[in-house]
Design a protein around this motif. Structure first.
Motif, PDB file in Angstrom:
ATOM      1  N   LEU A  42      30.631  45.377  59.111  1.00 41.22           N
ATOM      2  CA  LEU A  42      31.262  46.850  59.375  1.00 41.22           C
ATOM      3  C   LEU A  42      32.050  46.764  60.841  1.00 41.22           C
ATOM      4  O   LEU A  42      33.015  47.435  60.929  1.00 41.22           O
ATOM      5  N   THR A  43      31.048  46.321  61.648  1.00 44.37           N
ATOM      6  CA  THR A  43      31.553  46.657  63.118  1.00 44.37           C
ATOM      7  C   THR A  43      32.116  45.354  63.749  1.00 44.37           C
ATOM      8  O   THR A  43      32.106  45.276  64.970  1.00 44.37           O
ATOM      9  N   ASP A  44      32.664  44.495  62.848  1.00 43.97           N
ATOM     10  CA  ASP A  44      33.085  43.181  63.350  1.00 43.97           C
ATOM     11  C   ASP A  44      34.646  43.630  63.804  1.00 43.97           C
ATOM     12  O   ASP A  44      35.414  44.140  63.397  1.00 43.97           O
ATOM     13  N   PRO A  45      34.942  43.352  65.299  1.00 46.38           N
ATOM     14  CA  PRO A  45      35.874  43.623  66.096  1.00 46.38           C
ATOM     15  C   PRO A  45      37.181  42.654  65.713  1.00 46.38           C
ATOM     16  O   PRO A  45      38.256  43.007  65.920  1.00 46.38           O
ATOM     17  N   ARG A  46      36.953  41.429  65.190  1.00 45.33           N
ATOM     18  CA  ARG A  46      37.761  40.435  64.989  1.00 45.33           C
ATOM     19  C   ARG A  46      38.265  40.326  63.741  1.00 45.33           C
ATOM     20  O   ARG A  46      39.399  39.972  63.324  1.00 45.33           O
ATOM     21  N   VAL A  47      37.343  40.345  62.575  1.00 41.08           N
ATOM     22  CA  VAL A  47      37.756  40.353  61.343  1.00 41.08           C
ATOM     23  C   VAL A  47      37.298  41.635  60.632  1.00 41.08           C
ATOM     24  O   VAL A  47      36.222  42.007  60.233  1.00 41.08           O
ATOM     25  N   THR A  48      38.217  42.710  60.492  1.00 40.99           N
ATOM     26  CA  THR A  48      37.856  44.102  60.185  1.00 40.99           C
ATOM     27  C   THR A  48      37.533  44.142  58.690  1.00 40.99           C
ATOM     28  O   THR A  48      37.634  43.191  57.779  1.00 40.99           O
ATOM     29  N   TYR A  49      36.643  44.961  58.396  1.00 41.40           N
ATOM     30  CA  TYR A  49      35.876  45.158  57.220  1.00 41.40           C
ATOM     31  C   TYR A  49      36.906  45.099  55.999  1.00 41.40           C
ATOM     32  O   TYR A  49      36.400  44.776  54.765  1.00 41.40           O
ATOM     33  N   TRP A  50      38.061  45.649  56.222  1.00 36.60           N
ATOM     34  CA  TRP A  50      38.871  45.507  55.016  1.00 36.60           C
ATOM     35  C   TRP A  50      39.539  44.090  54.739  1.00 36.60           C
ATOM     36  O   TRP A  50      40.045  44.075  53.491  1.00 36.60           O
ATOM     37  N   GLU A  51      39.438  43.547  55.528  1.00 33.76           N
ATOM     38  CA  GLU A  51      40.091  42.025  55.298  1.00 33.76           C
ATOM     39  C   GLU A  51      39.425  41.270  54.324  1.00 33.76           C
ATOM     40  O   GLU A  51      40.137  40.665  53.358  1.00 33.76           O
ATOM     41  N   PRO A  52      38.083  41.075  54.171  1.00 32.57           N
ATOM     42  CA  PRO A  52      37.372  40.519  53.156  1.00 32.57           C
ATOM     43  C   PRO A  52      37.586  41.237  51.756  1.00 32.57           C
ATOM     44  O   PRO A  52      37.922  40.607  50.660  1.00 32.57           O
ATOM     45  N   ALA A  53      37.637  42.580  51.729  1.00 34.39           N
ATOM     46  CA  ALA A  53      37.870  43.393  50.494  1.00 34.39           C
ATOM     47  C   ALA A  53      39.318  43.128  50.139  1.00 34.39           C
ATOM     48  O   ALA A  53      39.624  43.058  48.840  1.00 34.39           O
ATOM     49  N   LYS A  54      40.144  42.966  50.710  1.00 40.79           N
ATOM     50  CA  LYS A  54      41.668  42.594  50.537  1.00 40.79           C
ATOM     51  C   LYS A  54      41.605  41.385  49.800  1.00 40.79           C
ATOM     52  O   LYS A  54      42.317  40.933  49.075  1.00 40.79           O
ATOM     53  N   TRP A  55      41.004  40.409  50.551  1.00 39.19           N
ATOM     54  CA  TRP A  55      40.998  38.948  49.821  1.00 39.19           C
ATOM     55  C   TRP A  55      40.330  38.723  48.552  1.00 39.19           C
ATOM     56  O   TRP A  55      40.748  38.116  47.704  1.00 39.19           O
ATOM     57  N   ILE A  56      39.040  39.589  48.264  1.00 39.37           N
ATOM     58  CA  ILE A  56      38.449  39.853  47.127  1.00 39.37           C
ATOM     59  C   ILE A  56      39.644  40.423  46.096  1.00 39.37           C
ATOM     60  O   ILE A  56      39.544  39.823  44.953  1.00 39.37           O
ATOM     61  N   ALA A  57      40.128  41.416  46.498  1.00 40.27           N
ATOM     62  CA  ALA A  57      41.060  41.853  45.478  1.00 40.27           C
ATOM     63  C   ALA A  57      41.867  41.099  45.204  1.00 40.27           C
ATOM     64  O   ALA A  57      42.643  40.912  43.932  1.00 40.27           O
ATOM     65  N   ARG A  58      42.767  40.051  45.930  1.00 42.77           N
ATOM     66  CA  ARG A  58      43.766  39.235  45.715  1.00 42.77           C
ATOM     67  C   ARG A  58      43.078  38.191  44.688  1.00 42.77           C
ATOM     68  O   ARG A  58      43.932  37.748  43.802  1.00 42.77           O
ATOM     69  N   LEU A  59      41.945  37.532  45.146  1.00 39.40           N
ATOM     70  CA  LEU A  59      41.368  36.670  44.456  1.00 39.40           C
ATOM     71  C   LEU A  59      41.187  37.192  42.718  1.00 39.40           C
ATOM     72  O   LEU A  59      41.418  36.417  41.838  1.00 39.40           O
ATOM     73  N   ARG A  60      40.600  38.547  42.573  1.00 42.48           N
ATOM     74  CA  ARG A  60      40.408  38.965  41.426  1.00 42.48           C
ATOM     75  C   ARG A  60      41.587  39.194  40.524  1.00 42.48           C
ATOM     76  O   ARG A  60      41.687  39.023  39.467  1.00 42.48           O
ATOM     77  N   ALA A  61      42.888  39.325  41.346  1.00 44.25           N
ATOM     78  CA  ALA A  61      44.189  39.501  40.824  1.00 44.25           C
ATOM     79  C   ALA A  61      44.815  38.245  40.175  1.00 44.25           C
ATOM     80  O   ALA A  61      45.591  38.238  39.436  1.00 44.25           O
ATOM     81  N   THR A  62      44.431  37.321  41.088  1.00 40.07           N
ATOM     82  CA  THR A  62      45.363  36.115  40.770  1.00 40.07           C
ATOM     83  C   THR A  62      44.377  35.002  40.001  1.00 40.07           C
ATOM     84  O   THR A  62      45.015  33.556  39.631  1.00 40.07           O
ATOM     85  N   MET A  63      43.090  35.051  40.108  1.00 40.93           N
ATOM     86  CA  MET A  63      42.236  33.969  39.352  1.00 40.93           C
ATOM     87  C   MET A  63      42.693  33.957  37.823  1.00 40.93           C
ATOM     88  O   MET A  63      42.226  34.854  37.259  1.00 40.93           O
ATOM     89  N   THR A  64      42.919  32.906  37.309  1.00 45.78           N
ATOM     90  CA  THR A  64      43.043  32.666  35.864  1.00 45.78           C
ATOM     91  C   THR A  64      42.043  32.476  35.077  1.00 45.78           C
ATOM     92  O   THR A  64      41.780  32.823  34.099  1.00 45.78           O
ATOM     93  N   GLY A  65      41.027  31.656  35.731  1.00 46.05           N
ATOM     94  CA  GLY A  65      39.663  31.386  35.173  1.00 46.05           C
ATOM     95  C   GLY A  65      38.637  32.089  35.175  1.00 46.05           C
ATOM     96  O   GLY A  65      37.708  31.725  34.329  1.00 46.05           O
ATOM     97  N   GLY A  66      38.957  33.273  35.692  1.00 44.65           N
ATOM     98  CA  GLY A  66      37.760  34.220  35.807  1.00 44.65           C
ATOM     99  C   GLY A  66      36.740  33.632  36.806  1.00 44.65           C
ATOM    100  O   GLY A  66      37.162  33.406  37.687  1.00 44.65           O
ATOM    101  N   GLY A  67      35.604  33.930  36.645  1.00 49.53           N
ATOM    102  CA  GLY A  67      34.382  33.312  37.571  1.00 49.53           C
ATOM    103  C   GLY A  67      34.009  34.715  38.434  1.00 49.53           C
ATOM    104  O   GLY A  67      34.625  35.726  38.540  1.00 49.53           O
ATOM    105  N   PRO A  68      32.816  34.477  38.976  1.00 42.10           N
ATOM    106  CA  PRO A  68      32.040  35.410  39.485  1.00 42.10           C
ATOM    107  C   PRO A  68      32.764  35.713  40.860  1.00 42.10           C
ATOM    108  O   PRO A  68      32.975  34.388  41.822  1.00 42.10           O
ATOM    109  N   VAL A  69      32.987  36.719  41.522  1.00 38.23           N
ATOM    110  CA  VAL A  69      33.410  37.030  42.933  1.00 38.23           C
ATOM    111  C   VAL A  69      32.620  38.206  43.433  1.00 38.23           C
ATOM    112  O   VAL A  69      32.261  38.944  42.803  1.00 38.23           O
ATOM    113  N   LEU A  70      31.870  37.788  44.626  1.00 34.16           N
ATOM    114  CA  LEU A  70      31.250  38.659  45.178  1.00 34.16           C
ATOM    115  C   LEU A  70      31.645  39.208  46.923  1.00 34.16           C
ATOM    116  O   LEU A  70      32.263  38.603  47.577  1.00 34.16           O
TER     117      LEU A  70
END
Length: 74
Positions: free
Chosen positions: A5-33
């Motif tokens: 949460l307090t990361d000054p280099r990679v803000t907390y919303w960057e991993p959230a955006k990446w996971i959202a993009r993975l979930r939207a584009t993954m065709t084979g499903g699979g777990p994402v955490l």
């Protein structure tokens, strides 16, 4: 994806955006955490045991994702 949460280099919303993009584009499903550590910065949790806890969580998810544990155990 794990973030702090307090990361000054990679803000907390960057991993959230990446996971959202993975979930939207993954065709084979699979777990994402997505895990946001509310008390960690860029290097992860501070303290030896807190760091080991983060490593254990990552390993537990990896083992669960490849089917080496029961679904209800993790």
């Amino acid at each position: 994806a794990m973030g702090g949460l307090t990361d000054p280099r990679v803000t907390y919303w960057e991993p959230a955006k990446w996971i959202a993009r993975l979930r939207a584009t993954m065709t084979g499903g699979g777990p994402v955490l997505l895990r946001t550590n509310m008390g960690a910065g860029h290097g992860g949790a501070s303290g030896r045991f807190n760091r080991l806890d983060e490593v254990a969580i990552a390993y537990a998810f990896a083992l669960w994702a490849v089917g080496l544990t029961e679904k209800g155990e993790v």
